[in-house]
Design a protein around this motif. Sequence first.
Motif, short mmCIF file in Angstrom:
data_model
loop_
_atom_site.label_atom_id
_atom_site.label_comp_id
_atom_site.label_asym_id
_atom_site.label_seq_id
_atom_site.Cartn_x
_atom_site.Cartn_y
_atom_site.Cartn_z
N ARG A 44 0.85 -1.60 -0.10
CA ARG A 44 -0.35 -0.27 -0.12
C ARG A 44 0.59 1.34 0.22
N ARG A 45 1.86 1.34 0.99
CA ARG A 45 2.55 2.26 0.80
C ARG A 45 3.50 2.32 -0.59
N ILE A 46 3.79 1.63 -0.79
CA ILE A 46 4.77 1.51 -2.54
C ILE A 46 3.53 1.91 -3.34
N GLU A 47 2.23 1.69 -3.65
CA GLU A 47 1.43 2.51 -4.92
C GLU A 47 1.19 3.98 -4.06
N ARG A 48 0.72 4.16 -2.66
CA ARG A 48 1.15 5.51 -2.19
C ARG A 48 1.75 6.77 -2.85
N SER A 49 3.21 5.64 -2.62
CA SER A 49 3.98 6.74 -3.12
C SER A 49 4.38 7.01 -4.76
N LYS A 50 4.14 5.32 -5.33
CA LYS A 50 3.78 5.74 -7.16
C LYS A 50 2.75 7.08 -7.25
N ASP A 51 1.76 6.87 -6.05
CA ASP A 51 0.76 8.03 -6.89
C ASP A 51 1.13 9.26 -7.06
N GLU A 52 2.38 9.40 -5.58
CA GLU A 52 2.91 10.87 -4.98
C GLU A 52 3.62 10.87 -6.20
N LEU A 53 4.25 10.90 -6.22
CA LEU A 53 5.61 10.98 -7.52
C LEU A 53 4.43 10.92 -9.08
N ILE A 54 3.46 10.40 -9.22
CA ILE A 54 2.75 10.96 -10.29
C ILE A 54 2.35 12.32 -10.54
N THR A 55 1.92 12.82 -8.87
CA THR A 55 1.32 13.68 -9.16
C THR A 55 1.87 14.51 -8.69
N ASN A 56 2.97 14.36 -8.02
CA ASN A 56 4.28 15.81 -8.20
C ASN A 56 4.63 16.00 -9.75
N VAL A 57 5.37 14.61 -9.52
CA VAL A 57 6.13 15.45 -11.29
C VAL A 57 5.15 15.90 -12.78
N SER A 58 3.55 15.25 -12.36
CA SER A 58 2.98 16.21 -13.05
C SER A 58 2.75 17.55 -12.58
N HIS A 59 2.69 17.78 -11.36
CA HIS A 59 2.62 19.44 -10.91
C HIS A 59 3.83 20.06 -11.34
N ASP A 60 5.04 19.37 -10.47
CA ASP A 60 6.39 19.89 -11.29
C ASP A 60 6.59 20.62 -13.23
N ILE A 61 6.08 19.44 -14.17
CA ILE A 61 5.99 19.30 -15.29
C ILE A 61 5.21 20.45 -15.87
N ARG A 62 4.33 20.48 -15.86
CA ARG A 62 2.69 21.31 -15.84
C ARG A 62 3.00 23.01 -15.49
N THR A 63 3.46 22.73 -15.08
CA THR A 63 4.12 24.31 -14.06
C THR A 63 4.59 25.43 -15.50
N PRO A 64 6.08 24.78 -15.59
CA PRO A 64 6.96 25.11 -17.00
C PRO A 64 6.33 24.68 -17.82
N LEU A 65 5.71 23.26 -18.77
CA LEU A 65 5.04 22.79 -19.25
C LEU A 65 4.05 24.47 -20.36
N THR A 66 3.33 24.71 -19.00
CA THR A 66 2.10 25.80 -19.63
C THR A 66 3.01 27.16 -20.25
N SER A 67 3.38 27.65 -18.93
CA SER A 67 4.74 28.79 -19.52
C SER A 67 5.06 28.82 -20.22
N ILE A 68 5.16 27.48 -21.31
CA ILE A 68 6.41 27.53 -22.63
C ILE A 68 5.01 27.76 -23.73
N ILE A 69 3.98 25.97 -23.51
CA ILE A 69 3.29 26.81 -25.01
C ILE A 69 2.32 28.47 -24.46
#
Length: 385
Positions: A150-175
Amino acid sequence: MVKSAKFKLTGREKSELFGEGIVTIILLILLNMSIYVILSQLIATNPGLKNGIFQIKMSLKFGPSDFQIWSWGWLFVVLMAIIDCFIVYWRLMRRYSQMQVRHIIAELHYIAAGHFDHRIPFTLKGQTQRIIASVNALVDSTINSMEEERRIERSKDELITNVSHDIRTPLTSIIGYLGLIENRQYHNEEEMLKYTHTAYIKAVQMKALVDDLFEYTKVRQIDRPLNIVSVDMGAMLEQLGASFELEAQKKGMVIHLDEPTTPLMIEADPELLARVFNNLLTNALKYGSDGKNIFINLTQISETEAEITIANDGAKIPTEALGQVFERFYRVEESRSRKTGGTGLGLAIAQGIIDLHHGSINVTSNDKLTSFVMRLPLKHPKEEK
């Protein structure tokens, strides 16, 4: 911790065990009577056997009064009584063991029904107790595995969420900026270059995040091969300090290196260790810039271990944040991280690399110094194949 209690039978089981004993005794009495009758008839109808028994009886006399210890009837009764006691004991113990197993099975069904915090609470003797201990250990192991999954699954979900958030912000600016250029919504070439420069800066931030994420996933692989060589740690730290000296001067900071007079050799992967020290020095320059000094200290603390400390006299890390600084994507101050461009993976990568080297890293912070302390073995442990 399971509180052990003595195994107890229920009232019904006690009655069942008592009834088992009574029935066994009755059957044995009937069996004994049948054997006695058969033997008596056999002796009566066989004169030779009868005469032989009589001769044995007459020869077994003791004392001045010729006391006889032989009596066919009493000898049979005593012998059968001994055998019967063993049979009754064996039957009752067998049934008692069956009842113990029945209780164990009932406890297992209770646990399997979803009561995962329950353990078999009673203690028994012999091999049965080993079964109980094994079952409890197996349940503990299974629960721990489930929690880890369960911890690994939560960790994967958090990783995906954080990566998506951190990539989306500069990507929005670039676009956004490239969209302005695509739609020719700029007044002159200077304004267009400003938009392209901003888009370039955001793209560089995205690349830094992707690079850090890639490095983080690699150091999390415990079977990652290392290029282990003998490293002069003092020389490595001198080179790293020199490479950061110009940037430190721009920020009004001075790098101080304290190392042993004789070379201190450590078996390690120099490229990965350089990444650790780069991350720590970069952090010291970014977040300790309100201080004036960065201290690098190298010492051999035992025959088998060395200690490397990278410290700065900038603002302290809040006490409540000390336990989280090595977590991926954790930033002490979100606004400061956005300003400095940190990905939040640097310290997580550093910890992963130190773990690969079978070392340890921790942080302390007070009003005077924020110190990252690493301990590394001088000899890299040989991995078992």
